[in-house]
Design an enzyme around this catalytic site. Sequence first.
Site, PDB file in Angstrom:
ATOM      1  N   SER A 198      -2.609  -6.459  -4.274  1.00 58.15           N
ATOM      2  CA  SER A 198      -3.328  -6.598  -5.539  1.00 58.15           C
ATOM      3  C   SER A 198      -3.135  -5.350  -6.383  1.00 58.15           C
ATOM      4  O   SER A 198      -2.683  -4.320  -5.897  1.00 58.15           O
ATOM      5  CB  SER A 198      -4.812  -6.824  -5.286  1.00 58.15           C
ATOM      6  N   LYS A 199      -3.527  -5.465  -7.653  1.00 57.76           N
ATOM      7  CA  LYS A 199      -3.249  -4.339  -8.543  1.00 57.76           C
ATOM      8  C   LYS A 199      -4.051  -3.092  -8.165  1.00 57.76           C
ATOM      9  O   LYS A 199      -3.694  -1.990  -8.522  1.00 57.76           O
ATOM     10  CB  LYS A 199      -3.482  -4.734 -10.000  1.00 57.76           C
ATOM     11  N   ARG A 200      -5.112  -3.267  -7.402  1.00 63.41           N
ATOM     12  CA  ARG A 200      -5.919  -2.110  -6.988  1.00 63.41           C
ATOM     13  C   ARG A 200      -5.297  -1.388  -5.789  1.00 63.41           C
ATOM     14  O   ARG A 200      -5.598  -0.228  -5.547  1.00 63.41           O
ATOM     15  CB  ARG A 200      -7.329  -2.536  -6.596  1.00 63.41           C
ATOM     16  N   ASP A 201      -4.476  -2.125  -5.013  1.00 65.34           N
ATOM     17  CA  ASP A 201      -3.968  -1.540  -3.772  1.00 65.34           C
ATOM     18  C   ASP A 201      -3.146  -0.292  -3.986  1.00 65.34           C
ATOM     19  O   ASP A 201      -3.262   0.668  -3.249  1.00 65.34           O
ATOM     20  CB  ASP A 201      -3.084  -2.551  -3.023  1.00 65.34           C
ATOM     21  N   VAL A 208       1.823  -0.033  -8.155  1.00 64.08           N
ATOM     22  CA  VAL A 208       2.118  -1.478  -8.116  1.00 64.08           C
ATOM     23  C   VAL A 208       2.615  -1.959  -9.477  1.00 64.08           C
ATOM     24  O   VAL A 208       2.997  -3.109  -9.622  1.00 64.08           O
ATOM     25  CB  VAL A 208       0.926  -2.365  -7.695  1.00 64.08           C
TER      26      VAL A 208
END
Length: 510
Positions: free
Chosen positions: A266-269, A277
């Site tokens: 996900s974009k938070r990872d 990312v």
Amino acid sequence: MKDKQVRVRFAPSPTGPLHIGGIRTALYNYLFARKNKGVMVLRIEDTDQNRSMPGTEEYIMKSLEWCGIRFDEGVREGGPYGPYRQSERKSLYEQYAMKLIEKGHAYYAFDTAEELEQMRKRQEAGGFKLTGYNQQSRLEMKNSLTLDKEDVQQRINNCEKYVIRIRIPENEEIKVFDEVRNWVNVDSSTMDDKVLFKSDGMPTYHLANVVDDHMMKITNVIRGEEWLPSLPLHALLYKYLGWENEMPDFAHLPLLLKPDGKGKLSKRDGDRLGFPVFPLQWKDPKTGEIYSGYRESGYFPEAFVNILVFLGWNPGTEQELFTMEELIDAFTLERVGKSGSRFDPEKAKWFNHQYLIGKSNAELATQYEKILKKKKIEISVAYVEKVVGLIKERANFVSDFWEQSKFFFIAPEDYEEKLVKKKWKENTPDILRDISAMLMDISDFSRDSIEKTVKDYIEEKELGMGQVMIALRLCLVGSGMGPDLFAIMELLGKKEVIQRVQRGIENIGG
Ligand code: GLU
């Protein structure tokens, strides 16, 4: 279908920046188009006006440009099937929704938000296996299947808000072929009556996507796996609109997984786990939050493309480094895998390293000079090129150069304590003084003559090679790191070497 010109599209929604999964989809489309001498289209799917985020369309274009992914038709390029932004095609879609209503494959629904909520609660309370607006529940709702004709007409005349929903057929087995997963079979009773046309006069993704793919003569739809569940619905739309025989071939690309393989990336990872990312740095316009980008982190676009292409595809050979041209040649959908592909940040760095060492010292020096300039270091390009040549093997990014090479530009101020303790002996200053004197007498001061002089001396005095070399390195570098010591000496030059040895003796002491 097979002898038609191949036409593919990349169809992002400008609801946020593209992350690496989106770029991979664009890349696979691009490779497929080029390989098949086809056309690559960029279509902006902005029918969901509430979710549009300012700046994202621009961001998408810039990111793709940075990766070297080019379009033949699209919002910028124009083309025979434009406009290519769905909001500018608004007037086109309604007629298809109407056509579906006429044929009995769609219907008007007048339910309010509260009524839909009540339906949801009823289903929940009844423990229904299948929830949503579907074959069962539609009969209890306010729509043109349950209301009489005049009532429906009156509501429309009175400008009452409505949506148009697809009427999913009862007990039909829907079979669709996917190039990656083969046959996908779905029982229609598990599907719900998705909204095709919204009360704001805009089509939903499903209707607009199918209509546009058809009108833009798309032959192959290559997109992320998250759209696989929509495939049966899209197949029904093609059938009901009478386009069944011209339906494109579909390929759904495997998910990108977190580095530990547990769940979707996900974009938070990225920033949480220490890797970008996003292709380019992104600042969220609402929160002001900044997400790091591959470009800003020092990745070369060629390396980035190479990293991405392996997330779901493999060439079936040992080859790992590919130029775009080579990828175009090697790429096939048959070699796209079904299972999720795990993102490996270490491998990503390895790719960048490979591209870095493949670049000329001159090119790298130009990039390194920008960093040196900021540090107020002014020195000849020829010198910087030589430095780069000696240290590039030790770096993944140009931004690593400084840590690896600062001693070429500034003399050490302090000396690694642990190493001093271990290797700096009482007789070290005397040895270094002897060596200094001998270095002074070398006329060409080349790497090989320095090596010979130092080694002959060590041998003659029967000293330990390690001890002497480390003492010298401490004086010149300040620590135990760095490339070949004799090469360092040649590049620093006689005067600087002798000065640094002298200072080392003074600072570390005897
Ligand atoms: N607009 C969709 C997206 O943002 C496109 C899906 C498709 O390619 O059909 O992912």
